[in-house]
Design an enzyme around this catalytic site. Sequence first.
Site, PDB file in Angstrom:
ATOM      1  N   ASP A   6       0.863  -1.175   0.000  1.00 51.59           N
ATOM      2  CA  ASP A   6       0.000   0.000   0.000  1.00 51.59           C
ATOM      3  C   ASP A   6       0.903   1.228   0.000  1.00 51.59           C
ATOM      4  OD1 ASP A   6      -1.950   1.948   0.419  1.00 51.59           O
ATOM      5  OD2 ASP A   6      -1.974   1.637   2.594  1.00 51.59           O
ATOM      6  N   GLY A   8       1.033   4.886  -0.016  1.00 51.42           N
ATOM      7  CA  GLY A   8       0.183   6.028   0.254  1.00 51.42           C
ATOM      8  C   GLY A   8       0.870   7.353   0.026  1.00 51.42           C
ATOM      9  N   ASN A   9       0.222   8.411   0.504  1.00 55.45           N
ATOM     10  CA  ASN A   9       0.765   9.755   0.328  1.00 55.45           C
ATOM     11  C   ASN A   9       2.015   9.992   1.157  1.00 55.45           C
ATOM     12  OD1 ASN A   9      -1.242  11.264  -1.424  1.00 55.45           O
ATOM     13  ND2 ASN A   9      -2.608  10.419   0.124  1.00 55.45           N
ATOM     14  N   ALA A  12       4.995   3.995   2.580  1.00 52.80           N
ATOM     15  CA  ALA A  12       4.707   2.730   1.901  1.00 52.80           C
ATOM     16  C   ALA A  12       4.574   1.660   2.976  1.00 52.80           C
ATOM     17  CB  ALA A  12       5.816   2.370   0.923  1.00 52.80           C
ATOM     18  N   ASP A  92      -6.963   3.045  -2.257  1.00 53.37           N
ATOM     19  CA  ASP A  92      -6.867   2.750  -0.836  1.00 53.37           C
ATOM     20  C   ASP A  92      -8.246   2.654  -0.194  1.00 53.37           C
ATOM     21  OD1 ASP A  92      -7.170   5.462  -1.428  1.00 53.37           O
ATOM     22  OD2 ASP A  92      -6.115   6.135   0.361  1.00 53.37           O
ATOM     23  N   ARG A  93      -9.202   3.420  -0.716  1.00 59.45           N
ATOM     24  CA  ARG A  93     -10.570   3.375  -0.183  1.00 59.45           C
ATOM     25  C   ARG A  93     -11.219   2.026  -0.471  1.00 59.45           C
ATOM     26  NH1 ARG A  93     -13.834   8.360  -2.361  1.00 59.45           N
ATOM     27  NH2 ARG A  93     -15.398   7.518  -0.904  1.00 59.45           N
ATOM     28  N   ASP A 113     -11.054   5.905   7.411  1.00 61.34           N
ATOM     29  CA  ASP A 113      -9.603   5.862   7.245  1.00 61.34           C
ATOM     30  C   ASP A 113      -9.051   7.240   7.572  1.00 61.34           C
ATOM     31  OD1 ASP A 113      -6.945   5.653   6.421  1.00 61.34           O
ATOM     32  OD2 ASP A 113      -7.445   4.354   4.730  1.00 61.34           O
ATOM     33  N   THR A 116      -3.910  10.996   5.520  1.00 60.37           N
ATOM     34  CA  THR A 116      -3.688  12.329   4.973  1.00 60.37           C
ATOM     35  C   THR A 116      -5.019  13.049   4.803  1.00 60.37           C
ATOM     36  OG1 THR A 116      -1.720  11.541   3.821  1.00 60.37           O
ATOM     37  CG2 THR A 116      -2.662  13.622   3.083  1.00 60.37           C
ATOM     38  N   THR A 168      -2.890  31.024  21.217  1.00 61.98           N
ATOM     39  CA  THR A 168      -3.177  30.755  19.811  1.00 61.98           C
ATOM     40  C   THR A 168      -2.811  29.317  19.455  1.00 61.98           C
ATOM     41  OG1 THR A 168      -2.840  33.068  19.214  1.00 61.98           O
ATOM     42  CG2 THR A 168      -2.676  31.462  17.435  1.00 61.98           C
TER      43      THR A 168
END
Length: 239
Positions: A6, A8-9, A12, A92-93, A113, A116, A168
């Site tokens: 997998d 991903g963004n 891995a 991935d979904r 999920d 990101t 803040t």
Amino acid sequence: MNLVLDYGNSFAKVGIFENYDLRSQYTFAHRDELKNFLQNFSADNFILSSVTHEASSILPWVDHIKTKFILTAALPLPVKSLYATPETLGVDRIAGVCGAYQKFPGTNCLVIDAGTCVTYDFLDDKGNYHGGAISPGLKMRLQAMNAFTAKLPLVDVISNPPLIGTTTETCLQSGAINGMSEEIKGIISLYQQKIVDLKAILCGGDASFFENQLKGPIFAIPELVLSGLNSILIYNVGH
């Protein structure tokens, strides 16, 4: 033995399976480390899900593996997809949904999920995937407030931020973290009002962070996408 990837963004993730049993998993932040691992690992079957990298550049790293698949909209799935634009659906979904189907067959499932982005995906008890929703992930929310304003700083993610921020920094943390937690709870509640006997499943990089903040029955399965990829691999090897 099955090797699933997998990509991903941010990272891995690699899973090693014997049939449906996850034997080991690895996470790689650097492409060269992943390449070295794949080139030196022996397996019978391989599947790749990538949202950021061209599959054609990765497949040569597993030339020694006989049976290989790339997860695309055209690959047969163990679930039936009712998504109107399957070619735009993040792989991935769909892997997460297939993971839910493999672990909880015959069950209405909401897969959340938290990565990101935060994705919500609904699978009904007949194995039909309908779709869901996408919203900004935790780090994206913090980065956006910093990037799109002149003076708001980029702050760190913390556990259990105060409800009422007194600086803040803590205001930003409260808004992003408490806001995302309440969003997830609210989405689950909306689904529960429409769907009987719904099982909510949490996965993704921030799953462990939110697991303790979410009340009510929710299943945290960090390896859900890997399990889903493996189930898709087994389904296609069998066909």
